[in-house]
Design an enzyme around this catalytic site. Sequence first.
Site, PDB file in Angstrom:
ATOM      1  N   LEU A  25       0.770  -1.168  -0.017  1.00  0.00           N
ATOM      2  CA  LEU A  25      -0.065  -0.051  -0.054  1.00  0.00           C
ATOM      3  C   LEU A  25       0.914   1.379  -0.008  1.00  0.00           C
ATOM      4  CD1 LEU A  25      -3.067  -0.734   2.519  1.00  0.00           C
ATOM      5  CD2 LEU A  25      -2.998  -0.652   0.154  1.00  0.00           C
ATOM      6  N   CYS A  26       0.270   2.258  -0.601  1.00  0.00           N
ATOM      7  CA  CYS A  26       0.991   3.708  -0.479  1.00  0.00           C
ATOM      8  C   CYS A  26       0.982   4.246   1.009  1.00  0.00           C
ATOM      9  CB  CYS A  26       0.492   4.430  -1.570  1.00  0.00           C
ATOM     10  SG  CYS A  26       0.557   3.974  -3.245  1.00  0.00           S
ATOM     11  N   GLU A  27       1.180   3.665   1.833  1.00  0.00           N
ATOM     12  CA  GLU A  27       1.116   4.209   3.192  1.00  0.00           C
ATOM     13  C   GLU A  27       2.330   3.400   3.953  1.00  0.00           C
ATOM     14  OE1 GLU A  27      -0.827   6.336   4.754  1.00  0.00           O
ATOM     15  OE2 GLU A  27      -2.327   6.520   3.061  1.00  0.00           O
TER      16      GLU A  27
END
Length: 445
Positions: free
Chosen positions: A370-372
Amino acid sequence: MTETTPTSPDAGSLAARIHPAKPLPTSAERMVELAAELPTPFHLYDEAAIRAHAREFNAAFAWAPGFLNHFAVKATPTPAIVRVLSEEGFGADCSSLPELELCDRLGIRGERIMFTSNDTPAEEFARAVELGAVANLDDITHLDTLEAAAGRLPELLSFRYNPGAERTGNAIIGDPVQAKYGVTSEQLLDAYREARDRGVQRFALHTMVASNELDGAYIVETARMVFELAVRLKDELGITLEFVNLGGGIGIPYGVDDAPMNLQAVSDGIRALHEQVLTPSGLEGLGLRFECGRVMTGPYGYLVSRVRQVTQKYKTYVGLDASMHNLMRPAMYGSYHHITVLPGPDAASLPDAGDLAPGATSTYDVTGSLCENNDKFAIDRELPVVHPGDVVVLHDAGAHGHSMGFNYNGKLRSAEYLLDQNGQAHQIRRAETMDDLFATVDWHA
């Protein structure tokens, strides 16, 4: 928490990678086979273990009048799992319309359902009453909402109690004084008085003041609190409760050094209080219920994934094909889940296969895609040396795992499988597809 790889005379075997406190539901070899046969990531549940624990739980409290555990559907809202527990004599705790519908489709109805919700829409109250569920109200004003929605107040009604400063909560459920749940000590008598005066004839009492609690004394003291309230309601209002629901909150030993709660000791403590507090007031018939979810399925579910890559930056990262959308707890709560690493089928042919020697470990952050940056299952975790293609099993993922999934970054929810009592894996929920993801979109708006 740092774990070590146990060694033995056959420490090079797959079995040597299994921590004794965190067994797999089948052999390590079979887990590797399943990860090859089924698209990873996926959740796997151990039916035999769930059934065995359900029977142990019921046996521990068999002394209690009308004992019933309402399985917290929110923990694992997978019909096959709810059905298994229903077959073992459990009811259901629901908090939404879809959870009520799930139970209805499984034939779980009437007072086997306890409907506990907050900020509840009228249609959900109406459906709960239609199914004959025990409505457990979060606020005195819900009497009006419930009556307007259902056209009447039901014969049996419960209130959820929030003790405020009289008790402490924990990091997951929060401090009772800050919690949005339940009627206060000052409101409790007024709530029951008004319900009685408006025609309610049967009563119950519920509380839920902790989550994932491993100290059995906390559960026993919760019983003392509600038993004393039962006496007070009888003495001051002439209301005799039919049962009390102590909520859930019984935790599981996520860490390898954590000890599980001693259910028998908890049962013995509650039984003693039942006799000491209730019998002198003529309440020896007061029923006992729980709404445990996590402890029933959590230890018996596994997130099975595969290593995509191992990268070296300022730290060494193990990138999985699973992300926090498959298991949100580590990112949300900083919670610990034990990790078992099993070499993939090509591990022996890798250039650094010597790192597979018994006891060889390294320290990693285990991440998703994820882009987290909080998309991490573990930080600075010591593990056996990891290679791309290895199978990674995250333990204790059977509750609040798949159910907390989401679609951020367009991620699709993974499949669920039940390992039956004969050791065969059956799909009980397929993986989402892009068609599922886009099914609600109006492309022409």
